[in-house]
Write a protein that holds these residues in place. Sequence first.
Motif, PDB file in Angstrom:
ATOM      1  N   UNK A 806       0.825  -1.217   0.000  1.00 48.35           N
ATOM      2  CA  UNK A 806       0.000   0.000   0.000  1.00 48.35           C
ATOM      3  C   UNK A 806       0.857   1.266   0.000  1.00 48.35           C
ATOM      4  N   UNK A 807       1.122   1.789  -1.203  1.00 48.43           N
ATOM      5  CA  UNK A 807       2.016   2.949  -1.293  1.00 48.43           C
ATOM      6  C   UNK A 807       1.259   4.253  -1.552  1.00 48.43           C
ATOM      7  N   UNK A 808      -0.070   4.160  -1.743  1.00 50.83           N
ATOM      8  CA  UNK A 808      -0.839   5.391  -1.997  1.00 50.83           C
ATOM      9  C   UNK A 808      -0.893   6.221  -0.718  1.00 50.83           C
ATOM     10  N   UNK A 809      -1.028   7.531  -0.863  1.00 52.92           N
ATOM     11  CA  UNK A 809      -1.086   8.417   0.301  1.00 52.92           C
ATOM     12  C   UNK A 809      -2.319   8.090   1.133  1.00 52.92           C
ATOM     13  N   UNK A 810      -2.083   7.645   2.341  1.00 50.34           N
ATOM     14  CA  UNK A 810      -3.194   7.293   3.234  1.00 50.34           C
ATOM     15  C   UNK A 810      -2.584   6.834   4.542  1.00 50.34           C
ATOM     16  N   UNK A 811      -3.394   6.798   5.605  1.00 53.55           N
ATOM     17  CA  UNK A 811      -2.882   6.250   6.858  1.00 53.55           C
ATOM     18  C   UNK A 811      -2.420   4.806   6.622  1.00 53.55           C
ATOM     19  N   UNK A 812      -1.291   4.446   7.243  1.00 55.90           N
ATOM     20  CA  UNK A 812      -0.795   3.075   7.073  1.00 55.90           C
ATOM     21  C   UNK A 812      -0.016   2.870   5.796  1.00 55.90           C
ATOM     22  N   UNK A 813       0.369   3.952   5.110  1.00 60.77           N
ATOM     23  CA  UNK A 813       1.155   3.853   3.876  1.00 60.77           C
ATOM     24  C   UNK A 813       2.511   3.202   4.203  1.00 60.77           C
ATOM     25  N   UNK A 814       3.008   2.328   3.313  1.00 60.96           N
ATOM     26  CA  UNK A 814       4.273   1.629   3.575  1.00 60.96           C
ATOM     27  C   UNK A 814       5.249   1.876   2.435  1.00 60.96           C
ATOM     28  N   UNK A 815       6.539   1.621   2.719  1.00 59.01           N
ATOM     29  CA  UNK A 815       7.532   1.687   1.644  1.00 59.01           C
ATOM     30  C   UNK A 815       8.230   0.331   1.555  1.00 59.01           C
ATOM     31  N   UNK A 838       1.016   2.345  13.220  1.00 54.37           N
ATOM     32  CA  UNK A 838      -0.393   2.559  12.888  1.00 54.37           C
ATOM     33  C   UNK A 838      -1.223   1.273  13.038  1.00 54.37           C
ATOM     34  N   UNK A 839      -0.671   0.161  12.531  1.00 55.37           N
ATOM     35  CA  UNK A 839      -1.459  -1.074  12.512  1.00 55.37           C
ATOM     36  C   UNK A 839      -1.631  -1.688  13.898  1.00 55.37           C
ATOM     37  N   UNK A 840      -0.676  -1.432  14.799  1.00 46.56           N
ATOM     38  CA  UNK A 840      -0.838  -1.942  16.170  1.00 46.56           C
ATOM     39  C   UNK A 840      -2.027  -1.253  16.843  1.00 46.56           C
ATOM     40  N   UNK A 841      -2.117   0.051  16.619  1.00 52.05           N
ATOM     41  CA  UNK A 841      -3.223   0.811  17.208  1.00 52.05           C
ATOM     42  C   UNK A 841      -4.558   0.374  16.607  1.00 52.05           C
ATOM     43  N   UNK A 842      -4.542   0.170  15.288  1.00 55.58           N
ATOM     44  CA  UNK A 842      -5.760  -0.253  14.596  1.00 55.58           C
ATOM     45  C   UNK A 842      -6.202  -1.633  15.103  1.00 55.58           C
ATOM     46  N   UNK A 843      -5.227  -2.515  15.315  1.00 57.88           N
ATOM     47  CA  UNK A 843      -5.549  -3.868  15.798  1.00 57.88           C
ATOM     48  C   UNK A 843      -6.243  -3.805  17.156  1.00 57.88           C
ATOM     49  N   UNK A 844      -5.753  -2.929  18.018  1.00 58.59           N
ATOM     50  CA  UNK A 844      -6.335  -2.789  19.355  1.00 58.59           C
ATOM     51  C   UNK A 844      -7.804  -2.349  19.262  1.00 58.59           C
ATOM     52  N   UNK A 845      -8.082  -1.421  18.335  1.00 57.60           N
ATOM     53  CA  UNK A 845      -9.466  -0.960  18.155  1.00 57.60           C
ATOM     54  C   UNK A 845     -10.349  -2.088  17.613  1.00 57.60           C
ATOM     55  N   UNK A 846      -9.784  -2.879  16.699  1.00 59.03           N
ATOM     56  CA  UNK A 846     -10.552  -3.999  16.132  1.00 59.03           C
ATOM     57  C   UNK A 846     -10.925  -5.005  17.225  1.00 59.03           C
ATOM     58  N   UNK A 847      -9.968  -5.295  18.100  1.00 56.60           N
ATOM     59  CA  UNK A 847     -10.230  -6.273  19.163  1.00 56.60           C
ATOM     60  C   UNK A 847     -11.345  -5.762  20.084  1.00 56.60           C
ATOM     61  N   UNK A 848     -11.303  -4.481  20.383  1.00 59.62           N
ATOM     62  CA  UNK A 848     -12.316  -3.916  21.273  1.00 59.62           C
ATOM     63  C   UNK A 848     -13.716  -4.062  20.676  1.00 59.62           C
ATOM     64  N   UNK A 849     -13.832  -4.019  19.355  1.00 57.38           N
ATOM     65  CA  UNK A 849     -15.145  -4.120  18.717  1.00 57.38           C
ATOM     66  C   UNK A 849     -15.511  -5.567  18.386  1.00 57.38           C
TER      67      UNK A 849
END
Length: 1253
Positions: A806-815, A838-849
Amino acid sequence: MRVRDELRMNVNQQPHMASPYGQPQPGYQGYPQPGYGGGHAPSGYPAQYAPYNGPGSAYQQGPPQGYSPYASFPSKTLATNLVSDLSSSSPLDLGMRGPPTSGAPPVSGAQNYSQFGQGETQNGPPPMGAPPQRPPVSQTYTPAAVNLSGPQPPYGQQFEAPPVSMQQMTNQMASMQVGSTAPSPAGPGYAPPSVSQAPISAAYTPAAPPTFPLASTAPTQPLPTEAMAQAPPQSYYRVPPPAQQPFSSTGPTQPQAPPPVSQQSFPQVPPVSQPPFSTALPPGPTQSYGGPLPPTQPSFQRPLLPTSQPSSFPGGPPPTSTPSQFPGVMPPQPPVSQPSPYHSGPPPNATGFPPQVGAQPRPPLAGMQGPPMASQGPPMASQGPPMASQGPPMASQGPPMSQANHVPPSQHGMPPSPTNASLSGPPPQPGMQGYPPQQNGAFGQVRGPQPGYSGPYSGQPNYGAPSAAPAPAPPAPKRLDPDSIPSPIQVIEDDKANKGSEPFTTGVRGQAPPLVTTKFQVRDQGNASPRYIRCTAYNVPCNSDMAKQSQVPLAAVIKPLATLPPDETPPYLVDHGESGPIRCNRCKAYMCPFMQFIEGGRRFQCGFCSCVTEVPPHYFQHLDHTGKRVDCYDRPELSMGSYEFMATVDYCKNNKFPQPPAFIFLIDVSYNAVKNGMVGIVCQELKTLLDYLPRQNPDVESNIRVGFVTYNKVLHFYNVKASLAQPQMMVVSDVADMFVPLLDGFLVNVSESRVVIESLLDQIPEMFADTRETETVFGPVIQAGLEALKAADCAGKLFVFHSSLPIAEAPGKLKNREDKKLVGTDKEKSLFQPQVSFYNTLAKECVAQGCCVDLFLFPNQYVDVATLGVVPTSTGGSIYKYTYFQASTDQERFLNDLRRDVQKQVGFDAVMRVRTSTGIRATDFFGSFYMSNTTDVELAGLDCDKTVTVEFRHDDKLSEETGALMQCAVLYTTCNGQRRLRIHNMAVNCCSQLADLYRNCETDTIINFFAKYAYRSVLSSPTKNVRDSLVNQCAQILACYRKNCASPSSAGQLILPECMKLLPVYLNCVLKSDILQPGADVSLDDRAYLRQLVSAMDVAESHVFFYPRLLPLQQLDVESMSLPVAVRDSEERLSRGGVYLLENGLNIFLWVGVNAQQELLQNIFGTPAFSQIDPNMTSLPALDNPFSKRLREIIESVRAQRSRYMKLMVVKQEDKLELIFKHFLVEDKSNNGGASYVDFLCHMHKEIRQLLS
């Protein structure tokens, strides 16, 4: 007084030797390994370990009396004189001596465990007249480690005069049983050589000094003359030894003890010609197993003594893959007379042996025909009297039951096969322990030509072809024979024979279950089934000091929602109404069989914390005279190990019952995904797959709702409300602040909106068919699914189909950070860590839901799996990877994975907690989950394939009386929205003796734990440090056993506990894996993918992943439902005339030998010519012949056992794909520098000696 189970091997080396393995054999084109690992594999990678020059001090016990060692021929051998120490320990002697080609190993010192009192050891079996005495149980048994450091005499001589006649020998043999009997002085299978004897037969002069002494347990007693027969020399390394008549080999008259199972018989042990007992084969006519005998053979008698006999291989060294570097060592061949160990028929009865004249058999023990089995020697409680009719005691009698790995004694009358390994004897019967030599892949066959095997391998003379008469060859350096070291296949087959027939009942505390490779039925009687929980040790040390000393990890691999076979009952559901489950007031443990009711049933005492709790009035019941509740067996929670409770509203989020979960499909529609066909395939498949969503009740339609999103640089949401004529698309291009543009109509019921959904799935591939957009986003895609679930206030699962970095400009963009130069350096660990937080934080939110993510990757280049995999692995999801996806070849695999992933039973929004009794506590957890505190394992999704591995540590002392208890409780939402608690209870024993700990461990589970521990460690340490710490811990485990549990013996002996004798081979597979020691061709993405995959594997999957299953299809019986016995993972086990199936849980390979029979090829591929087989086929043609049908059934059944669909690859011998196939032959040296099994065993031995000194 302690009963031991262990395996011993001599590893002594002559101190002055330079390179233990010596030069490569003449004519052998293999991996030259002059030193331990010192050579280079053909690929040129330097080997991993320096040359192993043997223990520093060649401490050996003095040679047996009357035996003169020839010191000039050091060789490294593994003697397997596996003696059984009551329960047997098997010494693996890796000593340097000339390899025995087939003789008995000399003994090194008196052994205690013999029939004679300790003081009077003689060379050889005792004189005929003396009946064997059973050694007292308490007698210590020196594992017959024989370390002869010198070479043996060049003449093949038996200890005493040759037997008078063939008959004599047979009689003698007939009177012996090879099973577990008290070990005879000569140790199973070998008679110690005696110097004084004249060469036995003039006809045969071995060219070289005896090869290696197996460490046999032979006490030094002279063999009775009659007992010595000479065996005909072997004609050639791989050619089968001449078979004898069904005679019972002449053995020392004394019963030899075969080592107990535990001792593995290292297959090598018996040299080919050797009969199971220390006896040489009778000189009579012999027939060879795999091919015509050389004419000269019969006239020679083969000495019992190990002789290096190079002459036996006229052609040159035995072809073996790395290991056989010692041409001189013959693989142990099964004693000729015995049927091949793995053949299916029953062993010949003793009665079938030709009567012997002349020799008097030694008096059998009362009622037994033949010597008592080893394990039986000392009376064991569990044994019971031997049955009159049969030689060896029945299975239940031989070794004490507690030892799981003892194989039951063999059938009546037949001499049981030596337990020693390589002894090949009759098929191992249930009680037999020996390892039959596994030759050429065919288990019991001597390495002879395989059926249909037509020509010798290049460079390996006469491999498998009938050999010419033996011509003397110059003695070559000897190397440890791979057949003499513990064989995984033998252990697996023995376990199937011993434990596969009876149901496993869980009512006995601390009982180790059958291996994961054995098919068995479980009856729950108070402990959880091994399908739910497997422990590394079923005897836990009573205190932390003992645990630290042994270094054996204390852990449990828990698979809470495991699928059970159809013949086992799923856990019962208990509903206590609004009051909910009964629990302990203090520790909150749930009601279970470990709770003790007191005061007439009005209170109960908790088994975990000992707190006393009142019984609620509605749950009260009277007690019977034993103190049990009278309704005990009517309530699953009082009598079963596993059950479920209906959870009340108190167990739900926000105190309200959950909504049914939702599935959201998010499809990448960028250029790569459209072009490789993925988009079209997914859309087409979803039309039918949506009818198979998981449901609690098969008769009712699923109430899971579904939603659809497509994306490239922007996201497209679809309104598929039932009332619409056509689906509507809404585009969100502001990916930096993700939101869901519609609520109503995004998540729908499949049956209501079927028409609109099908219309959408037809349109998606057309809409994006001409796209030119190559860039993708990834973080916003998961955020979109998460927001949709939040809006619907439900848990659920996201199925993401993604193709590129995922190289497009967006949260979680990687090189792209792929840098092969970092591999092997201290910075390598950064490649396994996520690039961004970014993905660690996102994972935590996913688990909560309760939002679980399953990721299907279709990369053509680096996509940074280490980072993209963070969310799936933290939410209890899965990652599937299809590199260079091509619709024509990969569609079947992808669709099968997708179908299984969508349909499998899964729990949502799960929390798991493990409670333990006082004294131990859960301290560490491994798997795909998230933890916000130190006790609760949180899983947004938990499916039937996921495991959580828990490590325990002591925080107090445990008592042997109460044992140690654990309770795993999982609170989850079912796929129809019910909240439930699944409870699994487990009780194990506690022990204050190290020997008890080592007697009740499970190696497969220990390896599963070590792999997960190591694979997590690579995130913080260089891979070299991780490998070194694994080797060190394994060496400490084995050194502690050697020091505290094994009877004293020469330092040159490698002694392995019976239940851990495969620890070195399996650990070596973990060390050589792509994660810890990658080859140049392994991508970083593959390593990250495998690392995440292994972290949630159960024991059965990790076992086949590290030690793949290799089946010889040329031995397939189309009439039988059973599979051919597997062969060891080594190139030397492959016959050019065979076809083999290899599976490791992720791939299936069909390897076709160049000389495979035309009929076999015609049956499988529909063409008789090897050259016409298409190596690109991914499925076999459906031909109308029994072999083709049976083979396709086998492939389907193998696939059904694994959680991922395995793509079939056809590998033709000498084809370019063969390199990939050889990567899975894990007993051989690997191209990435990984050691062969033989070399690693020597390295382990060196490490153990260093720790002990």
